[in-house]
Design a protein around this motif. Sequence first.
Motif: not given
Length: 385
Positions: A242-247, A278-282
């Motif tokens: 998976l491609s994941y970035v935490k926000l 807002g978003p917690a992640n991508f």
Amino acid sequence: MNLHEYQSKRRFEEFGILVPHGRLAETPLEARLIAQELGGPVVVKAQVLTGGRGKAGGVKLARTPEEAETVAGQILGMNIRGHTVRKVLVDPAVTIKQEIYLGITNDRLARMPVIMCSAEGGMDIEQVNRERPEAIIREHINPLLGLRGYQINALAAGIELPYDLWRQFQRVAQGLYRCYTASDATLCEINPLVITGDGNLLALDGKMSIDDNSLFRHPDLAALRDTEAEPPEETKAREAGLSYVKLDGQIGCLVNGAGLAMATMDMTSIYGEADGIGPANFLDIGGGADAETVAAALRIILADPNVKAILLNIFGGITRADEVARGVIQAFSEFETDIPKVVRLVGTNEQLGRQLLEEAHIPNMITATTLSEAAQKAVAAVKGV
Ligand code: GDP
Ligand code: MN
């Protein structure tokens, strides 16, 4: 992928750059034994994948092996900006006449690598760049021509490097550029490169970032990945493909396709802006994701304590909607969370997917047909409306 200081310096050495010959310790006793072997004063340095360790107390001088053991005991286990120190590098200490900054990165606007040099080494280079940008000398490197000798001389002149060190400086800069290209690096940085008491140029600190997309052709570099030192959720995501970035937001987004994932993040930001939501992640589960991948993605999202609602936005193309639905059902049967889940499922097999979800009776599931409706419902769910 970022390399540790000790890994970067070993790599630099392969390209002819002088580095201190220290060793790695995982316990205070090991640090003492290394200091004993090296003889003389040492520097004990936290090996974490973040900068500014010196300021945070992660770099300490020790005059005796006993002192090395003591400071290693203080540094090991220390938390530096969210990174727990598990290893320290014990390097022989050197006397420093001057600290220089030397780094290479890609200049995206110029579409070329750029080599940067400053006489104000040892400090945070971003800060130097903000406060005194003229203190940084830059030379763009045409990849077809390589780094030319006259460019390196321009850097040396720019920082007023003593003339007797220019030949050595040529070797360091050429070595760093060869290291940069041979490693498919996006950053190779020496900060500080020091002029030692005995008149040599020595790389005291090292930092390298490798382009993840090139790792397939660098098995030796890929093997240097320290999964223990990386954010655990990013490691898990990578292992699941998976491609994941935490926000920082509250809406956990599970989306297929990078573009759709960004559009989803934009929509949640727009509708949530007034309420600080807002978003917690991508998170992009990619094309053709199966049930197991979706379940892995949900596990990662649910492990984030900030997440107050989940937004599943799936466009069934190659990824079949019923397959995604099965993954959702599988993951929620594991967790039994009553967190609100907004689901938008369209495309291939959407009928079957929706039917499966309905029959599973997942608690607190909200359906939506358009993206804006889904984003609005997710924001409302976080607000508890
Ligand atoms: P960073 O803070 O994470 O960038 O860690 P560095 O490896 O750059 O170390 C921070 C600072 O510690 C350097 O800029 C030096 O001033 C100092 N330092 C590191 N190693 C030595 C050494 O062997 N001798 C001396 N005198 N100072 C050192
Ligand atoms: Mn440094």
